[in-house]
Write an enzyme that holds these catalytic residues in place. Sequence first.
Site, PDB file in Angstrom:
ATOM      1  N   GLY A 101      36.109  33.396  33.467  1.00 62.03           N
ATOM      2  CA  GLY A 101      35.066  33.810  32.513  1.00 62.03           C
ATOM      3  C   GLY A 101      35.236  35.285  32.216  1.00 62.03           C
ATOM      4  N   GLY A 155      29.177  37.327  35.218  1.00 62.16           N
ATOM      5  CA  GLY A 155      28.435  36.978  36.434  1.00 62.16           C
ATOM      6  C   GLY A 155      29.219  36.141  37.431  1.00 62.16           C
ATOM      7  NE  ARG A 196      34.449  47.365  38.565  1.00 64.28           N
ATOM      8  CZ  ARG A 196      34.550  46.057  38.303  1.00 64.28           C
ATOM      9  NH1 ARG A 196      34.033  45.163  39.125  1.00 64.28           N
ATOM     10  NH2 ARG A 196      35.159  45.648  37.214  1.00 64.28           N
ATOM     11  NE  ARG A 200      30.686  45.196  36.402  1.00 61.27           N
ATOM     12  CZ  ARG A 200      31.661  44.335  36.206  1.00 61.27           C
ATOM     13  NH1 ARG A 200      31.589  43.125  36.715  1.00 61.27           N
ATOM     14  NH2 ARG A 200      32.723  44.661  35.483  1.00 61.27           N
ATOM     15  NE  ARG A 241      36.953  46.008  32.784  1.00 63.13           N
ATOM     16  CZ  ARG A 241      37.164  45.431  33.954  1.00 63.13           C
ATOM     17  NH1 ARG A 241      36.459  44.391  34.305  1.00 63.13           N
ATOM     18  NH2 ARG A 241      38.057  45.912  34.793  1.00 63.13           N
TER      19      ARG A 241
HETATM   20  P1  ADP Z   1      31.855  39.431  36.705  1.00 61.80           P
HETATM   21  O1  ADP Z   1      32.167  39.245  38.163  1.00 61.80           O
HETATM   22  O2  ADP Z   1      31.977  38.180  35.922  1.00 61.80           O
HETATM   23  O3  ADP Z   1      32.595  40.568  36.083  1.00 61.80           O
HETATM   24  P2  ADP Z   1      29.254  40.352  37.713  1.00 61.80           P
HETATM   25  O4  ADP Z   1      28.925  39.288  38.711  1.00 61.80           O
HETATM   26  O5  ADP Z   1      29.722  41.657  38.248  1.00 61.80           O
HETATM   27  O6  ADP Z   1      30.292  39.822  36.604  1.00 61.80           O
HETATM   28  O7  ADP Z   1      27.963  40.556  36.813  1.00 61.80           O
HETATM   29  C1  ADP Z   1      27.895  41.587  35.835  1.00 61.80           C
HETATM   30  C2  ADP Z   1      26.474  42.139  35.790  1.00 61.80           C
HETATM   31  O8  ADP Z   1      25.597  41.142  35.246  1.00 61.80           O
HETATM   32  C3  ADP Z   1      25.936  42.511  37.160  1.00 61.80           C
HETATM   33  O9  ADP Z   1      25.182  43.693  37.040  1.00 61.80           O
HETATM   34  C4  ADP Z   1      25.032  41.331  37.530  1.00 61.80           C
HETATM   35  O10 ADP Z   1      23.989  41.707  38.378  1.00 61.80           O
HETATM   36  C5  ADP Z   1      24.527  40.891  36.157  1.00 61.80           C
HETATM   37  N1  ADP Z   1      24.210  39.454  36.043  1.00 61.80           N
HETATM   38  C6  ADP Z   1      24.890  38.405  36.545  1.00 61.80           C
HETATM   39  N2  ADP Z   1      24.318  37.240  36.169  1.00 61.80           N
HETATM   40  C7  ADP Z   1      23.257  37.558  35.405  1.00 61.80           C
HETATM   41  C8  ADP Z   1      22.238  36.795  34.710  1.00 61.80           C
HETATM   42  N3  ADP Z   1      22.234  35.468  34.718  1.00 61.80           N
HETATM   43  N4  ADP Z   1      21.293  37.472  34.018  1.00 61.80           N
HETATM   44  C9  ADP Z   1      21.303  38.825  33.970  1.00 61.80           C
HETATM   45  N5  ADP Z   1      22.209  39.602  34.609  1.00 61.80           N
HETATM   46  C10 ADP Z   1      23.182  38.980  35.309  1.00 61.80           C
HETATM   47  P1  5GP Z   2      37.572  43.183  37.509  1.00 62.11           P
HETATM   48  O1  5GP Z   2      38.416  44.378  37.218  1.00 62.11           O
HETATM   49  O2  5GP Z   2      36.302  43.166  36.681  1.00 62.11           O
HETATM   50  O3  5GP Z   2      37.322  42.957  38.969  1.00 62.11           O
HETATM   51  O4  5GP Z   2      38.383  41.903  37.033  1.00 62.11           O
HETATM   52  C1  5GP Z   2      38.880  41.840  35.740  1.00 62.11           C
HETATM   53  C2  5GP Z   2      39.419  40.458  35.433  1.00 62.11           C
HETATM   54  O5  5GP Z   2      40.526  40.190  36.274  1.00 62.11           O
HETATM   55  C3  5GP Z   2      38.423  39.333  35.669  1.00 62.11           C
HETATM   56  O6  5GP Z   2      38.505  38.439  34.569  1.00 62.11           O
HETATM   57  C4  5GP Z   2      38.935  38.664  36.912  1.00 62.11           C
HETATM   58  O7  5GP Z   2      38.627  37.276  36.913  1.00 62.11           O
HETATM   59  C5  5GP Z   2      40.417  38.885  36.758  1.00 62.11           C
HETATM   60  N1  5GP Z   2      41.134  38.764  38.039  1.00 62.11           N
HETATM   61  C6  5GP Z   2      40.726  39.158  39.259  1.00 62.11           C
HETATM   62  N2  5GP Z   2      41.641  38.850  40.185  1.00 62.11           N
HETATM   63  C7  5GP Z   2      42.642  38.214  39.525  1.00 62.11           C
HETATM   64  C8  5GP Z   2      43.880  37.627  39.930  1.00 62.11           C
HETATM   65  O8  5GP Z   2      44.262  37.583  41.085  1.00 62.11           O
HETATM   66  N3  5GP Z   2      44.651  37.082  38.958  1.00 62.11           N
HETATM   67  C9  5GP Z   2      44.287  37.072  37.651  1.00 62.11           C
HETATM   68  N4  5GP Z   2      45.117  36.495  36.783  1.00 62.11           N
HETATM   69  N5  5GP Z   2      43.140  37.616  37.222  1.00 62.11           N
HETATM   70  C10 5GP Z   2      42.328  38.179  38.152  1.00 62.11           C
END
Ligand code: ADP
Ligand code: 5GP
Length: 225
Positions: free
Chosen positions: A8, A13, A41, A134, A145
Amino acid sequence: MRPLVIVGPSGVGKGTLIAMLQREFPDKFGFSVSHTTRGPRPGEVNGVHYNFVDKQAMERDIANGKFLEHAHVHQNIYGTSFAAVKSVTKAGKICLLDIDVQGAELVKKSGMDAAYVFIAPPSMEELERRLRGRGTEAEDAVLKRLENARTEMKSKDVAGFYDAVIVNDDVDKAYMALKEVIERHVDSRPALSTDQLLTRYGPVAFGIACAIAIAARVFMNGGKL
Ligand code: ADP
Ligand code: 5GP
């Protein structure tokens, strides 16, 4: 049990839902800790959230065949090592992979028997709000992104690729939906080895190949066998 590949756009999320699963079922699920060349981060721990490596080390390990899949995502390299998946399955846990669309396609091509779920945002505006809320990315990274998210969203409509698409609007509802997907596509489906896959689907594939060969022969012989 089959691994679960969670895909996703960034900010939808995925991490939140994965953390909920691990909190509720610490003995059942294990996270496949990916490698990445992006910097940590605040709060991210090396070896827990990612293995943070430099580009040279990552490229060397890729060349040495240590990765099940890898992809260039948002201008960095991300990858799943064989060791990451093995350490979860060896512990007897269901492996959760948080990877991008390209990675999911590569895992599928590898023949690994897994379940695939796409987490979608309720709207692109809400995705942007979450990404910015975030507060982990600089403006140019947020824009990158969001741009990539538009392409990634097309993947959810590829027929037959995902076992389920879950819209993460209300997080508790999305979590319930995720648990249902796990019940249906992971808990009730033991992982199949390559041998088991061949035993199960080999005869069907052989039958189809024979039927095609016979049809081709009939066609070439002007209707006679
Ligand atoms: P991803 O791992 O897909 O990049 P995160 O889990 O880090 O996304 O979520 C991104 C932000 O959205 C975080 O601040 C999280 O707390 C928030 N978030 C996640 N799900 C929801 C939701 N259903 N409604 C509102 N905020 C959400
Ligand atoms: P973030 O930088 O937000 O942690 O991740 C950025 C993207 O990289 C997200 O879409 C996450 O699913 C993807 N990602 C994280 N780990 C891997 C991995 O091992 N392989 C691939 N192909 N994508 C990844």
